[in-house]
Every structure is written in structure tokens, then in C-alpha cells.
Design a protein around this motif. Structure first.
Motif, mmCIF file in Angstrom:
data_model
loop_
_atom_site.group_PDB
_atom_site.id
_atom_site.type_symbol
_atom_site.label_atom_id
_atom_site.label_comp_id
_atom_site.label_asym_id
_atom_site.label_seq_id
_atom_site.Cartn_x
_atom_site.Cartn_y
_atom_site.Cartn_z
ATOM 1 N N ILE A 1 46.581 39.071 70.731
ATOM 2 C CA ILE A 1 46.189 39.290 69.341
ATOM 3 C C ILE A 1 44.688 39.473 69.198
ATOM 4 N N ILE A 2 43.924 38.729 70.006
ATOM 5 C CA ILE A 2 42.469 38.840 69.917
ATOM 6 C C ILE A 2 42.022 40.255 70.276
ATOM 7 N N ALA A 3 42.897 40.951 71.025
ATOM 8 C CA ALA A 3 42.556 42.318 71.415
ATOM 9 C C ALA A 3 42.594 43.264 70.220
ATOM 10 N N VAL A 4 43.360 42.924 69.199
ATOM 11 C CA VAL A 4 43.561 43.857 68.088
ATOM 12 C C VAL A 4 42.296 44.058 67.244
ATOM 13 N N PRO A 5 41.677 42.961 66.693
ATOM 14 C CA PRO A 5 40.471 43.222 65.900
ATOM 15 C C PRO A 5 39.366 43.857 66.730
ATOM 16 N N THR A 6 39.272 43.440 67.996
ATOM 17 C CA THR A 6 38.261 44.027 68.864
ATOM 18 C C THR A 6 38.513 45.514 69.020
ATOM 19 N N GLY A 7 39.769 45.845 69.272
ATOM 20 C CA GLY A 7 40.126 47.253 69.415
ATOM 21 C C GLY A 7 39.812 48.037 68.157
ATOM 22 N N LEU B 1 45.595 29.677 68.320
ATOM 23 C CA LEU B 1 45.682 31.137 68.361
ATOM 24 C C LEU B 1 44.303 31.770 68.486
ATOM 25 N N THR B 2 43.294 31.140 67.852
ATOM 26 C CA THR B 2 41.936 31.684 67.949
ATOM 27 C C THR B 2 41.251 31.240 69.230
ATOM 28 N N GLY C 1 47.937 34.808 71.432
ATOM 29 C CA GLY C 1 46.553 34.825 70.977
ATOM 30 C C GLY C 1 45.719 35.739 71.855
ATOM 31 N N PHE C 2 45.997 35.688 73.140
ATOM 32 C CA PHE C 2 45.371 36.545 74.138
ATOM 33 C C PHE C 2 45.532 38.017 73.756
#
Lengths: 276, 276, 276, 276
Positions: C228-234, C199-200, C225-226
Motif C-alpha cells: 500500500i505504501i507503494a501507491v501514494p509514492t507511485g 499499516l503505516t 502495508g508494504f
């Protein structure tokens, strides 16, 4: 007057056909599109399963027939599209025209060159028509924002890709000098491939540095990749924010004070209170 | 008056040469730049192919000649650049001056130290001149936004990199204590290398934890990497949005005090209070 | 009056010591900090090199001495810090107080438990004092923006991490049911570890699905994961943009029309033209 | 009047039970929720440990008992929930109702189908109730911003995923044609799996191209992945910025028409023109 009537009926026949094949507003047109999408999906899945040897040995004959039936249907559809469209040549040259042709060519080609039938997956591009069947306007709107943002960031992305290319070639060459051939760095192109694998944080591990110096350089490249991945994301986000922001602000100016930047739902100017 | 005329013709000769070599506005200057770029691309590809043993054994001689011809051409060009520029020493010290020298040095060096000719790929940096040939202003503008954003985020990135460095060294040391040598964690520097590979989400898999405790710590590092990758992206995006936003500032100058940099919705000059 | 004089000179001695050790404004204080940083860097590098068996066998004795000299110096410095600070207990409990103690403890501990000296890398945390030596204000300002953004996104990150945890446990359990033990999915905790690795987007490849169903599920996790990784960045970007934006807008209101949102360099109100 | 009293006491009994089980405001309700969360966490950990063969062989009996005790407790709780809620059927169909049922079903199912008890990890979804125990409002607020941003980007994400799907199928098919079966590209579905692994930058390395042409295509896919990963991040960030920005909208209502949603710098109501 026969030719005229004939031409009229011919013209009517074409316009009905056009509506069925090209539009998705009428029930018939929508039904046609849905059947088409099912055919495309089925034929792409057939091609994919055909490549699995276990399935091919058992259901190979059925898959082969599906492939040919779909190809013949698509060929008929392609000819009908060319017939009912105003300028057949213009259509044949358009994006979907070329895709339609590429979607049937591999089957015929596979009679000459075995194996080329796997190119049939290009049929999948035809599925892009799907957005017409769904609530078109919404999706096109969203897609157009994405495309607008991509277009606006075109030049920044070019500059960025050029810098990345320069980095990977120089890093790849350095690694070729540092690492021995046993680690997998057998040539500069292969080292460049490793540099791309590392910089994009894919990291297969099929080629990886073994010496301390190589690992230090690799660590440096990874930290750089960390920073570099931020650039396209930053570009894309900034452009998307702008593209989305532009949709939200009315272009209307206040008739009194000429102030701009009002929201779409504004009835009165927020600066001078005049009716807009 | 001969020396004078001579000096004049000499000066003219230099200015023409300068225009051809350094500018890309005139047809001749543009043609020169395009030929130069082709030479650079060709010579870099030659160096890269030269490292592939299969190609080297067959076309080694040709590649060797291309390398030398390009090097001699670049040497002549470098001398001409130094001749026609006003202050040769200033140019030699500038970024492109150093790159030009580095782009020819390895070939001569390879006569003394075999293998150093692979450093010729540094020639690729010369290709950065390419942006002059393309519609210059646009690309420089975009590049300058990127550079401006990078410069503005310089200190944040420093703080961030320092924190990352501290994390990877501490995590690497912990892993060295937790994991046995068989898993590949043979020393702290190597464990730090593993920590960088993991935190940047590259994940080669050449070194990976085997014990449960090690895998738990690794999982923690990955989740942290997930959060940490958001930081440079966030910094970059925020700075890019600002850098791009500044472009949106009104180009209007105050009619009274000529001050610039007003916001689009400004009614009065924010510096002198005059109506705009 | 002797005790008083003594107390005065004692107090003066303490204040001078405080300035040297805790401040970085005076030349002596700056010199002290720089020497300290060099000692820290040297001792951390010594510990790291000590773990490399090739180096240890040759220079082990020297590294051992460096370690002890640094530890004794740091112990003296720690005692001096406690002496010259107003409330020694408060300092000992503060972040840097704890770090200072942890930075010397492992060496003394290594006499009892061999191997624990590698924990000395915790000394690196002391290097965080470095920002005091550099142009302090700027870096602290930038760091505070980062910390402010992190604090503001605390709750969103918690919600996010909780969702991620739920996903990886459920996906890991599913994979444990789907995949056989030979693929490396020997238990649910290990499968959860695999889910985190995937996922990471780290992707070691030490555990990877072999069955078709497992690969299909893995592909799904990757695509997730693709996204999901957008969420913390956002989250991070949005908070950073806000934190940075707040720095840029003056909190000053116009004395005439009370309008807010003026830029920091505004002299006149941009809405009514009154002097601010 | 006995039935009435009975009904009253019955109704009171139900309302007290409802408060204990469904609310977290009263001390008893909070205590119930905390005990529940501990049970859930314990039972999920028990299931996970049960799958580790080393632990199972030693503590298998205890874990088995924990599992059954938790299941019976949860069954009782589920029945109580159905009893004290107004419309039991509505609750059973709601998200948490279904989760509550799924959280107890696998244990009973495991008596028929061995192995299905591992599905008990679905109990973890029950932990999502945790946010009720924490300071509810804050977290729900933050979660609602995340959900709002996700919902707003729904269509863009759909378009994006569709494009990604098309890319991976076409790239996978091309790789199947280029690479031999020895590299692991044994069928198109497996090649598509590789394409997803690569595009999402996971990069296990279990399947990786060996030929030069394959590596060139892979490099292209990675660079594309680099750019593509920017898209969901960009979408998410832009939407989050908007969702968070809407919180910044003035809470002021127009004194005339009571309209809300005015911008912070609004002087006149934008709906009725009254001075604010």
C-alpha cells in the motif's frame, strides 16, 4: 548389438525420466511437479510446526515421520535427477543442484548435531521451481524485468550501501559517546545496530536515546533516513521504467528514412509514411 | 648544475611518490591503495571492538597497539601526501585532506581527553577512496548521476524539509497540550522528537499517546507521514529518471555546427537546421 | 489644498511602509524581513524552551518577557500591515492574515486560559514568509511544481485514503474479536489505532498481538502495508514526473510542419529543419 | 387489459424504484444515496463506540437500538433492491450484493452467537458506493487508473511476494537457531512473524534479538528491507506512469482507417500510412 540396444533403451529411459522430472509441459511432468511442490510445502510446514513446543509434544512423532519420509523421497529424486541429466556434475554445481542437496542434508546431519533439522526450511528454495508449473513464460518475463532492473542498478546500489554503512558507523560512534550505557548503547557495534534500526525506520525501541542531545541526533538521523529511503526507491523505479520501456519500443528501423523508436504495432513509419 | 640535478631528482622522486599515493592505475599505486584500505578497515574494526567491554578487557592491549601503529602509519602517509602534492595547502583544505587530518587527530587527542579515540571511526570516510581502486569510471559515473539528481532536487528538498519542520513543531506542541506528562510528553522539544519519530514511521514506542484524543491525532500524523514519505521519493525518482534520461541523449554531434545534446530521433540539428 | 497634500503624503507614507513590510526587493524591505524572521524564530524557541520544566524554573522570567515583547511587536506589525494594505479586510481573510492573527492571539488568550500560550508555536507558520527573502522565484517555482503534483493527484489520493480507511476499520474490528483485552485491544477504536500504526509501518509496540491468529493477521496487514505504501509514492512520482516534464518541453510548434514537443533550446524544427 | 395495465404500472413502479435506489443522477436518487451513506456511517460508528466499555455502560441501550433500526432499514433496502432489479440472483451474487447481505447478517447472527455484531463494521464496505454520489466519472477514472496499474503489476507483485515469503521463512528459521527463547523467538512461526515485522520496517520491538550474532543478522535483514521496499514502489510507479501516459496518447483517429491510439508526434497513421 545388445549393448547398443541396451544403451538405446537406457537412453530412452533417461529421456523419459528427464521429461517427467525436468519438464512441466507434459501432463505427467506437470503432475510430478505439483506432487513435488505439495511435498515441499508439507515438509516445510512440518519443520515449522515441529518448533512449536505445544504441537511438538503432541504430534512430534508424526512430524518426525513426515520429515524422514520427505527426506528419503527427496534423496531418491535427487539421485534420479543426477542419473537422467546429461552432465550430473554440472547439475550438482548449478543453483538448483546445490539447493536440492541442501534440502536433504540437514535431516541426515540432525542425527549427528541435534537442532540442525530446522535448517530444512531451506527446502523452501526448492519451491522456486513453482514458476515452471504456472504459466512459465509470463512470470519469467516479469521476473527477468525485475532482475534486469536490479542488475542495472547494481553499481548505484553499491555506492548507496557504502554511503549508508559509513553514516551508520559514524552516527553509531557519536551516539556511543553521547548516550550513557543505561540507555542500551553499551558498545559501538550495538550503537551501530541502533543506527541501522533507526535509519531503516524499523525502530524497535529496545535501544533508544534518553538525553536531549541524543534525541536531537536521533531526530536528525530519522530525517536523513526519510531522504535516504528515497534513493533506492528512486534508483529502482528509474531502472524499472527503463527496463519496461525497452520492452515496449520496437527495434525496427524505417526502411525509407531509417527512423527508429517505432511502437511494436506500427505498420507504417510515423515520420515518413513508408511501409515498414 | 648540482642543485638543478638535485631539484630534478627531487622532482622525479615526488612524481613517483605522487603516482604511488594518488593514482590507482599502476600496479604499485593499486597495491598501495589496497594496503591502505586494509589498514583503514582494520583500524576502524579495532576501535569498534575496543568499545565492547568484554573484548576490551581481554584484547585491550593488542587493540591499543593496532590503534597506535595505524595512527603513526597514517601520520607518515599524511605528511608524504602533503610533500608530494603540488600545492600542500590546497590539499589540506580539500575534503580528503581534512578527512585525512581528522583520521589521525583523535588518537593524539585521546592522550589529553580520554574517550575521544572513539572518534577514530571517522577514518571510515577515508574508505571512500575505495572507489578509485574499483573500476573507477563506472562507479564515479553512477555516483555522479546520484549526486546530480540530489543537486537538482536540492530546492524541492529544502521546501519539503521546511514544511516537515513546521508540521512536527506544531503537532508536537498540540500533543504536549493534549497528553499528560506520564505518557512521556514532558516538554515541547520532547513532543517534537516524538512527532519526528512518528512522521518518519520509525516508531520506537518509548513515547506514545495514551489518551483517545492523542491517539486520534497520532493516527492523523501517521497517515500524513504515509503521504509525506511519498514526496521525497517522488522528487528523487523524477530527478533520477531525468538524470538517467539525459544519458540517453544521442552522442551524435551536428556535422555543421558541432552542437551536441540532440535527441535520438532528431533528423535535423535543432540549432542550425543542418541535416544530421 | 491641504487635505489633498495630506492625502498625498499619507498615500506616500503608506506606499513606503508597504514596500518595507511586504516587499523583499529593496535593502530596507529585506532587512525588515530578516529581523522579522529572527524575531519569529526566537519567540518560537522561547515558547518551546518554556515548556521544559528545568529551563522554565531558571529562565522562566526572561522567556516570559521575550514572549510578551515579541507579541507586542507582532501586534504593532499586524496593525501596520492592515493600515498600509489597500483592502485591510481582504488581507485579514487571506492565509497569511489569519496566521498573523493566530500568531499573537494565544499570548492574550493565556491571560484568560493558562497553558494556551503554547499555541504560540503557530507563529512558525509565519516563517513560511522566509521564501520571499531567499531567491524567491526559484523556490516558488519548485514549490509550485510540488503543489501542482499534489493537486493533480488529489482525487487519486482521496480514493486511496478511502480504501485505507476501510481496511483499517475492518482489520481493527477483526483484531478486536481475535485478541483479548490484555494485549491492549480494549475497544474497536483502539484496534483501529493499532491497525493504522501497523499499516503505516510506524509500529510503536504499545499494542501488539499476542495470539498466533492475531500475529498471522498482523503479518498479513504488514505485507499489505508494504504494497500500500507503494501507491501514494507511485502516484506522487508519476505526477511529479509529469509536472516536471511539462516545464521542460516547449509549447512552441514548428511554423512549417506544425510539429510539437520541441525542447526549450531548439532553434530549428527537429522533424523538418525549418527555422522556428 | 387489467393485467397488462397492472404489469405496466408494476413495471413503472419498479423502474422508478430502480432510479431512486440505483442511480444518483436525479435529485431523489442523490438524496436517497446521501441518507443511505449517513445511515451507514452512523451505524458503523455505533458499532465501534459500542465496543468501548465506558461508552457501552452508559449509552449501550441507545447504541443497541441504533444498530437494530439500521439493520431493519438495510434489510428493507436489500429486499427492495432485489425486487426492482431485473435479475435478482445476478445482483445477489455481485460484489455489492454480497456486501449488502453481509452488512445485515451479523445483527441477526448476534442473537445466536454473542459478539458477532462487531462484524457489522463490514457495513463500511457499503460506503464504497459513496463515489457514485460524488462527481462519479472523475473518481472512477482515477480509480480505474489505479486498478489498471495494480492489474498490470499483478505478476511482478506475485514474484516479489514469493521471494519475500521465502526470505522471511529462511531468516526466521535462522533466527530461531541463533537466538534463545528468552528473546521471544519461541518457535519458527513466531520468528517468521518477527522477520515480517522487521522486513516491513514496522518494528514493534515485542520480539527483538539480544545476541550480537542475532543483531547482526537483524541489521542485514533491515538493510535488505530497505532495498526490498523499493521494489513494489518501483513496480507501482512504473506501471502508474505507463497507465497515466496512455491517457496522453493522441485522441486523433486516422482519417483513412479510423485507427486510434496514435502517439502525439505521429505525422502518418502507423497502421495504414495515410497522412493524418
Amino acid at each position: 548389438m545388445e549393448p547398443n540396444t541396451n544403451s538405446l533403451s537406457h537412453s530412452k529411459w533417461r529421456s523419459v525420466l528427464h521429461e517427467v522430472i525436468f519438464e512441466a509441459d507434459t501432463p505427467v511432468g506437470k503432475a510430478f511437479d505439483i506432487v513435488l511442490l505439495c511435498c515441499i510445502a508439507m515438509s516445510v510446514i512440518a519443520v515449522m510446526l515441529d518448533s512449536v513446543s505445544a504441537i511438538d509434544s503432541q504430534y512430534g512423532r508424526i512430524l518426525y515421520h513426515i520429515e524422514w519420509v520427505c527426506t528419503i523421497l527427496f534423496t531418491i529424486e535427487y539421485i534420479l535427477r543426477l542419473l537422467c541429466v546429461g552432465r550430473p556434475f554440472m547439475y550438482a554445481k548449478s543453483f538448483f543442484g546445490v539447493v536440492d542437496l541442501l534440502a536433504i542434508a540437514p535431516t541426515y546431519l540432525s542425527m549427528l548435531i541435534p537442532g540442525s533439522q530446522y535448517l530444512l526450511v531451506i527446502r523452501l528454495l526448492r519451491v522456486l521451481r513453482v514458476f515452471r508449473v504456472l504459466k512459465l513464460a509470463y512470470y519469467l518475463d516479469e521476473a527477468s524485468i525485475l532482475i534486469q532492473a536490479l542488475r542495472a542498478s547494481r553499481r548505484k546500489i553499491t555506492v548507496f550501501l557504502f554511503v549508508v554503512l559509513t553514516i551508520v558507523i559514524i552516527v553509531g560512534s557519536l551516539m556511543y559517546l553521547i548516550e550513557s550505557e543505561e540507555s542500551g548503547f553499551t558498545s559501538i557495534p550495538r550503537s551501530v545496530y541502533w543506527a541501522i534500526v533507526t535509519l531503516t525506520t524499523v525502530g524497535y525501541g529496545d535501544i533508544s536515546p534518553k538525553t536531549s542531545l541524543g534525541q536531537a541526533l536521533a531526530a536528525l538521523v530519522m530525517i536523513m533516513g526519510f531522504a535516504i529511503i528515497a534513493v533506492p526507491t528512486g534508483i529502482m523505479t528509474a531502472e524499472l521504467t527503463q527496463a519496461m520501456g525497452q520492452k515496449k519500443v520496437s527495434t525496427q528501423a524505417c526502411p525509407e528514412c531509417s527512423a527508429e523508436g517505432h511502437e511494436n504495432d506500427a505498420v507504417y513509419c510515423k515520420f515518413c509514411g513508408a511501409k515498414m
